[in-house]
Motif scaffolding. Structure first.
Motif, PDB file in Angstrom:
ATOM      1  N   LEU A 121       0.963  -1.249  -0.013  1.00 32.67           N
ATOM      2  CA  LEU A 121       0.033   0.049  -0.192  1.00 32.67           C
ATOM      3  C   LEU A 121       0.826   1.210  -0.002  1.00 32.67           C
ATOM      4  CD1 LEU A 121      -2.885  -0.873   2.695  1.00 32.67           C
ATOM      5  CD2 LEU A 121      -3.123  -0.978   0.135  1.00 32.67           C
ATOM      6  N   LEU A 122       2.074   1.225   0.782  1.00 29.58           N
ATOM      7  CA  LEU A 122       2.932   2.475   0.744  1.00 29.58           C
ATOM      8  C   LEU A 122       4.196   1.598   0.395  1.00 29.58           C
ATOM      9  CD1 LEU A 122       2.203   3.680   4.414  1.00 29.58           C
ATOM     10  CD2 LEU A 122       1.285   4.489   2.100  1.00 29.58           C
ATOM     11  N   THR A 123       5.078   2.606  -0.331  1.00 26.87           N
ATOM     12  CA  THR A 123       6.196   1.979  -0.740  1.00 26.87           C
ATOM     13  C   THR A 123       7.521   3.056  -0.257  1.00 26.87           C
ATOM     14  OG1 THR A 123       7.574   1.210  -2.469  1.00 26.87           O
ATOM     15  CG2 THR A 123       6.153   2.708  -3.005  1.00 26.87           C
ATOM     16  N   TYR A 124       8.660   2.844  -0.652  1.00 29.04           N
ATOM     17  CA  TYR A 124       9.780   3.662  -0.483  1.00 29.04           C
ATOM     18  C   TYR A 124       9.935   4.295  -1.776  1.00 29.04           C
ATOM     19  CZ  TYR A 124      10.088   2.183   4.006  1.00 29.04           C
ATOM     20  OH  TYR A 124       9.983   1.488   5.291  1.00 29.04           O
ATOM     21  N   LYS A 125      10.627   5.652  -1.537  1.00 24.04           N
ATOM     22  CA  LYS A 125      11.229   6.259  -2.889  1.00 24.04           C
ATOM     23  C   LYS A 125      11.999   5.309  -3.529  1.00 24.04           C
ATOM     24  CE  LYS A 125      11.239  11.108  -4.233  1.00 24.04           C
ATOM     25  NZ  LYS A 125      11.681  12.114  -3.914  1.00 24.04           N
ATOM     26  N   HIS A 126      12.112   5.447  -4.918  1.00 24.20           N
ATOM     27  CA  HIS A 126      13.164   4.648  -5.667  1.00 24.20           C
ATOM     28  C   HIS A 126      14.419   5.518  -5.720  1.00 24.20           C
ATOM     29  CE1 HIS A 126      10.452   1.460  -6.535  1.00 24.20           C
ATOM     30  NE2 HIS A 126      11.136   0.788  -7.505  1.00 24.20           N
ATOM     31  N   ALA A 127      14.986   5.673  -4.666  1.00 21.10           N
ATOM     32  CA  ALA A 127      16.229   6.529  -4.903  1.00 21.10           C
ATOM     33  C   ALA A 127      17.132   5.676  -3.681  1.00 21.10           C
ATOM     34  CB  ALA A 127      16.043   7.904  -4.200  1.00 21.10           C
ATOM     35  N   GLU A 128      18.527   6.396  -3.753  1.00 19.74           N
ATOM     36  CA  GLU A 128      19.276   5.889  -2.797  1.00 19.74           C
ATOM     37  C   GLU A 128      19.504   6.428  -1.564  1.00 19.74           C
ATOM     38  OE1 GLU A 128      22.614   4.005  -6.163  1.00 19.74           O
ATOM     39  OE2 GLU A 128      23.001   6.151  -5.212  1.00 19.74           O
ATOM     40  N   GLY A 129      20.248   5.962  -0.528  1.00 17.83           N
ATOM     41  CA  GLY A 129      20.627   7.033   0.753  1.00 17.83           C
ATOM     42  C   GLY A 129      19.415   7.416   1.274  1.00 17.83           C
ATOM     43  N   THR A 130      19.420   8.457   1.858  1.00 16.31           N
ATOM     44  CA  THR A 130      18.470   9.183   2.833  1.00 16.31           C
ATOM     45  C   THR A 130      17.103   9.617   1.958  1.00 16.31           C
ATOM     46  OG1 THR A 130      20.300  10.624   3.157  1.00 16.31           O
ATOM     47  CG2 THR A 130      18.436  10.672   4.625  1.00 16.31           C
ATOM     48  N   GLU A 131      17.295   9.699   0.599  1.00 13.81           N
ATOM     49  CA  GLU A 131      16.096   9.874  -0.149  1.00 13.81           C
ATOM     50  C   GLU A 131      15.405   8.804  -0.309  1.00 13.81           C
ATOM     51  OE1 GLU A 131      17.186  11.767  -3.831  1.00 13.81           O
ATOM     52  OE2 GLU A 131      14.999  11.993  -4.580  1.00 13.81           O
TER      53      GLU A 131
END
Lengths: 554, 353, 319
Positions: free
Chosen positions: A78-88
């Motif tokens: 339902l939620l996900t993480y931004k497709h980015a590296e590190g803190t982003e």
């Protein structure tokens, strides 16, 4: 000519001839295209290798880096993480849900809405009621991840009885509304909603491990063939282009048309294969024996170092002498030299001397005990512990093995009478986590985040509620009621700048008590063949390398 | 019959004299085998080498075998050399450039002295290899003799037991034992073995290889048992022990010697695998086998670290094999092989075909 | 003969039974780590551990667990812990690769071992003997886990003569199959060639001193006939036993290190994976499968004895 000699001659000739034939025949390699500068092209099939098959190829079950990397772009929660590296890449964003959840009722109620028009890779429409089905499946299969969801009303009972559903989740398939009631406020819950354990799957998906035939998913790719132990394949999810990508425009579509994963158990061979272009990417980092070479030769063109959110540390049992004395523990912290450990890890460790690693929200660099052997010896002499016989534990996997041996050497130098015990890696945590194991004085450990929320480092590892008779994670057996209270309070609040500051201070408070001697944070690496565009590959701290980020060079 | 047949060695010059018992004769024959004697000396040199470990460690290298020097720097000929580079590469052989320290370089990222470890590790390897060899051979001979002599159900039970031993997953055993050792040792009845004791790998290795030696011996005993001299001995009233140890065993001597020498190689290598799983030599101690395992990781950067202990194992095994050959030749008066000046006599007739 | 076969079958069953009990005990009695705790993962709660125990039956008494497991073995229902797939399937998938490896290597080490041993024996004491002895000893002294990486490094990486490992089915691509198998065959065979040649040499030297050999020569038989018909045949007995043991073991998957280093997905790889993860179901399955072959091949060896040494055959029936 004597017969025996004739025989030998024939054999020798045959051997040479065979070699000659074989070298003409092939086994030669050629990298597919030029090493890339700028952009890449669409299409192609990624040929990749893992050193071992994931624990499960089933979204509700897998609890390893390999599994999450394998399924990261196949099952979207339902939620996900931004497709980015590190803190982003630690930022939680909406996945299958339209927006971030509305949190009400003092943090106990989460309301989300499913995006309309979503379909699974077999064409079935995604319904709101698929979410509670996934949660139930997680419990029914006794998944290691189920522990994150026991705070949902009725979930604990379901975990024990496996009957009656979970009353705390109510859904409305017509409106797409999903409402989750928690027993207590839980600040980590948004992160936990972003894990694959509760990624929706079609209702009716069998309640058994489907690693050999993974269920349909919602991501840009689908797993089409799975041969446990040997490998699996991906193709584009036809319903991604038709339906889902329109509903989720911010989610990347991916460049390659598919991928073929082969298990290659010998990491040396994997490195050779990548160099020769036979494989495009290896999921695990190059082994220590080749790391320096590969880094020197390929950094910038085919190789890059990626940070992980992890802490490597030596724990000390605070309940028995000699480590029940804080001065002794602080002395040990002074005695450890990260520079030595960096060499032992062949450069794959970045020095760190605190609980929270860099990249974790709330991290603020502290170094309370810079290396000073004389000071360590002084402090130890002052403290003068009664019991100097200690057992040092570590596992057999290099370089953790050598780190443990180094640690034992340092303790011996400090004046302890040490005994080293090395346990096979698969057994290690279970053995030191079993409080009936004798002589659990001190030893090695590591912890990789489950998700980027600081509670994930404090609660399982340092809170007294986490001291369990078996499967203990609080190896230091730390029991500080004031700090426990802080952990519980912080956990119930939503994570914001105020909370991050307090987590930073909590880190400091724990380090003052020195239950551990943390020494570093592990780096992993991205190593691709010359056919792949290195720049585009994304390593996310939670999900690892994203399949959607791979593209071939022009 | 004193024959003129060339394939019987000419009589020893003073073999006919009374007073030279068979053992004394065997000794003389052995000593005349220059190659065997040379390798016997080599073996003793290897033993001396490993015994000299404390001398070297204390007076030349000034370090123990398990002391790490990861961050140290050597000052050699005006330049500074790091024992372990920040990338984790250990220093190579210094020979005498650093006054004998790190003669063969550092062993791994822990920066221990390879030469010192080689010497101390050699003690462990030799002990494990030879003692396991002795135990295996002893067990194998006894079991083989019993099975081959009594045949029938005794043979069936022994042969099936050997089958069981040979089928057991040794690696699993190794891990299980390793873990349980770390947890406090293994107790079988009254015998308690502490973790880290050298007896653990010795026992595991001995038991594992027993079928490998016992079965061929059993087979030979089965064949020998049909021979006339055995029948004769039994007819004379010789009891089983007399037949087994008096008649059969001497005829097995050369097989036993050969297997013993070969078995030691297997033992030393097997110990490396066990140590890797935690059931063998406990770290931070070393053996040649563990040194190969550790050095294998650095094969591409410092190949010597794996090769040197491997060469030591090879030399030990080679010496034992050649000495073994010499022994069997010395003990068997009718042996074809004579390595003295009668070289011409050793050519098998009609080798030209 | 029939009685012999029946007795052997009974023996086989007994061996398998004992082996299964021993493996089960090793797992459950020697203090280790209970599988439920390992499966429960790093954040486990006592509830979760208990659920897993109930699911898999780890809370039952040991004899019950044993019988349940054995039932599953016979029904082909043995499931491994993670992922939860049938053990049978994995074993069946691994058989072609392991058989290719074992049979090929077996042929190589047997033929070369016999050849080198034969040459050593008839030239005993000469330079050829010494050189072959040296080679043999070198072969048995090099550990597989050192030889394989060296070969891989030089022959597949530096000089790309051979592929990097992996297995290609014989029926799919015979030439590829061969290319992929050569290095693993060699690695596996090197150790045994040395061993077998030394044993054969020793036996032949013994036999060459026997009276009947002298008699044969005195009769006027050619040296070759003497060597093959009398000397060799009687020297082969220990070799047959060794081959039975080694070959049986290799089929059973003990070529674990070779398979893993060369990425051959056979039984050995599966065994390595299961032992590493401490999974009892596959370990039990693989061990029983292997034990079966060990006993079966040893039975064949014993029959071969009777053929090679008629005194044994006649002797036992005469009694």
């Amino acid at each position: 000519m004597k017969k025996q000699r004739a025989v030998i001659a024939v054999l020798a000739f045959a051997a040479v001839a065979a070699l000659g034939l074989v070298s003409c025949g092939g086994g030669g390699s050629s990298s597919s295209s030029s090493s890339g500068g700028g952009g890449g092209k669409e299409g192609g099939v990624l040929n990749a290798t893992y050193a071992s098959f994931p624990d499960y190829l089933d979204p509700q079950l897998s609890y390893t880096q390999e599994g999450w990397t394998a399924m990261g772009d196949v099952y979207i929660p339902l939620l996900t993480y931004k497709h980015a590296e590190g803190t982003e890449g630690s930022e939680v964003i909406p996945g299958l849900a339209k927006e971030m959840p509305k949190i009400s009722n003092g943090g106990k109620t989460y309301t989300l809405f499913l995006r309309p028009g979503l379909k699974y890779s077999d064409g079935t429409p995604v319904k709101a009621s698929d979410f509670p089905y996934a949660v139930e499946r997680c419990f029914k299969l006794n998944s290691g991840g189920s522990v994150f969801y026991t705070s949902i009303v009725g979930a604990q009972k379901y975990a024990e009885t496996k009957q009656g559903g979970i009353p705390g989740i109510t859904t409305n398939d017509k409106t797409g509304e999903i409402k989750i009631e928690l027993e207590k406020p839980r600040g980590t819950f948004t992160n936990e909603l972003g894990l694959m354990f509760v990624a929706p799957i079609p209702k009716g998906t069998p309640m058994e491990d489907l690693s050999g035939n993974p269920p349909p998913g919602t991501g840009p790719y689908m797993i089409t063939k799975s041969q446990p132990g040997r490998g699996w394949e991906y193709e584009r999810n036809p319903y991604w282009a038709k339906a889902n990508s329109k509903a989720m425009p911010e989610y990347p579509t991916g460049h390659v048309d598919g991928a073929k994963i082969t298990i290659v158990r010998n990491p040396d061979t994997q490195v050779n294969d990548i160099e020769q272009g036979k494989f495009d990417w290896m999921e695990n980092p190059p082994p220590a024996s080749r790391y320096a070479q590969v880094k020197e030769k390929f950094e910038g063109s085919q190789f890059k170092v990626v940070p992980t959110i992890s802490t490597y540390y030596f724990w000390m049992n605070t309940t028995t002498p000699p480590f029940d004395d804080v001065k002794v523990r602080q002395a040990v912290n002074y005695a450890i030299d990260s520079a030595a450990l960096e060499r032992i890890y062949a450069g794959q460790i970045v020095a760190s001397h605190q609980i929270l690693p860099e990249g974790m929200p709330g991290h603020k660099t502290i170094d309370l005990y810079p290396h000073n052997m004389e000071k360590a010896k002084e402090m130890l002499a002052e403290a003068n512990p009664s019991d100097k016989e200690i057992t040092v534990w570590t596992d057999t996997e290099s370089p953790n093995k050598e780190a443990g041996e180094y640690y034992e050497g340092v303790l011996a130098e400090l004046g302890f009478k040490t005994k080293l015990k090395e346990i096979n890696a698969d057994n290690y945590f279970t053995v030191i986590g079993n409080l009936s194991t004798p002589d659990l004085d001190t030893g090695w450990s590591d912890w990789f985040q489950d998700y980027p929320h600081p509670n994930d480092f404090f609660q399982p590892l340092l809170a007294s509620e986490s001291i369990l008779k078996t499967n203990n994670g609080n190896f230091a057996q730390m029991n500080e009621p004031k700090l426990d209270k802080e952990i519980t309070e912080l956990r119930e609040e939503q994570l914001g700048p105020e909370q991050e500051k307090r987590y930073g201070e909590l880190d400091n408070k724990y380090m003052e008590l020195a239950p551990w001697a943390p020494y570093g944070q592990r780096t992993l690496s991205t190593f691709v063949s010359s056919a792949i565009n290195l720049e585009s590959v994304i390593f996310n701290p939670t999900f690892g390398h994203y399949l959607t980020s791979f593209e071939f060079n022009e | 019959m004193n024959s003129t047949n060339r394939d019987v060695a000419p009589a020893e010059p003073d073999a006919g004299s009374a007073g030279y018992g068979p053992w004394r004769l065997a000794l003389r024959r052995f000593l005349r085998n220059r190659v065997a004697v040379a390798f016997l000396i080599l073996f003793f040199l290897i033993v001396l080498f490993v015994l000299a470990a404390p001398l070297w460690a204390n007076h030349v290298a000034h370090t123990g075998p398990n002391e790490g020097h990861t961050l140290e720097k050597l000052h050699v000929n005006g330049e500074v050399r790091e024992v372990v580079t920040p990338e984790g590469k250990p220093i190579g052989p210094q020979l005498f450039e650093a006054e004998g320290k790190f003669f063969l370089g550092a062993d791994s990222r822990l920066g221990r002295d390879e030469m010192v470890r080689l010497m101390y590790g050699g003690r462990t390897s030799l002990l494990i290899g030879v003692i396991s060899g002795l135990i295996t051979t002893l067990l194998a001979v006894v079991l083989g003799l019993l099975a081959g002599y009594y045949k029938g159900w005794v043979d069936a039970v022994i042969a099936r037991t050997l089958d069981v031993l040979w089928s057991l997953p040794v690696l699993l055993f190794g891990i299980a034992i390793g873990t349980s050792l770390a947890l406090g040792g293994v107790s079988i009845g009254p015998i308690h073995i502490e973790g880290g004791s050298i007896w653990v790998p010795i026992l595991i290795i001995s038991i594992f290889y027993t079928p490998y030696v016992a079965r061929p011996i059993r087979g030979e005993v089965l064949s020998l048992g049909e021979k006339e001299f055995v029948e004769a001995a039994i007819a004379q009233g010789a009891g089983p022990l007399r037949v087994m140890f008096g008649e059969l065993l001497p005829n097995l001597a050369s097989t036993i010697v050969v297997f013993f020498a070969l078995n030691i190689a297997n033992n030393m290598l097997f110990e490396a695998a066990l140590s890797f799983l935690g059931a063998g030599v406990q770290p931070p101690n070393s053996s040649w086998g563990t040194m190969i395992t550790v050095g294998e990781e650095l094969l591409t950067t410092q190949p010597l670290l794996a090769i040197i202990p491997g060469v030591m194992i090879m030399l030990t095994v080679l010496s034992l094999n050649i000495v073994g050959d010499g022994l069997r030749d010395a003990l068997d008066p009718r042996s074809k092989v004579r390595l003295e000046a009668h070289a011409g006599m050793t050519e098998p007739q009609g080798a030209a075909v | 003969m029939l009685r012999f076969i029946v007795r052997r079958i009974v023996g086989m069953v007994l061996v398998l039974f004992v082996v299964s009990i021993l493996v089960f005990l090793i797992f459950n009695v020697i203090p280790n780590s209970p599988p439920a705790q390992r499966l429960a993962g790093k954040n486990a709660t006592p509830t979760l551990v208990k659920s897993i125990e109930e699911e898999w039956g780890f809370d039952e008494p040991l004899p019950v667990q044993y019988t349940t497991m054995m039932k599953k073995v016979f029904n082909g229902e043995l499931i491994q812990y993670s992922p939860r797939i049938p053990v049978d399937d994995r074993i069946k998938e691994g058989i072609p690769a392991t058989l290719s490896l074992s049979i090929g290597a077996g042929i190589i080490w047997l033929s070369l071992g016999l050849l080198l041993g034969y040459l050593s024996a008839i030239r005993a004491g000469g330079w050829l003997d010494r050189m072959l002895t040296g080679l043999a000893v070198a072969g048995i002294s090099i550990p597989v886990f050192l030889l394989a990486p060296v070969l891989i490094y030089f022959l597949t990486y530096k000089l790309e003569i051979f592929p990097n490992g992996g297995y290609v089915g014989l029926t799919e691509d015979p030439w590829g199959w061969l290319q992929h198998m050569i290095l693993p065959w060699f690695t596996l065979a090197v150790l045994s060639i040395g061993f077998y040649s030394r044993v054969l040499r020793s036996n032949m030297l013994d036999v060459m001193n026997e009276d009947y050999v002298r008699t044969a020569r005195a009769k006027g038989l050619s040296e070759r006939k003497v060597m093959t018909r009398h000397v060799l045949r009687n020297s082969l007995i220990p070799i047959t036993t060794l081959f039975g043991l080694d070959f049986g073991a290799t089929i059973a998957g003990t070529a674990i290190i070779t398979e893993v280093l060369f990425n051959i997905e056979g039984i050995g790889s599966y065994a390595a994976e299961s032992i590493g993860k401490l999974e009892l179901p596959p370990i039990m399955g693989i061990t029983l499968y292997g034990a079966f072959f060990v006993v079966f091949i040893n039975a064949l060896v014993d029959i071969a004895y009777a053929y090679l040494d008629p005194r044994v055959r006649l002797g036992s029936t005469a009694r």
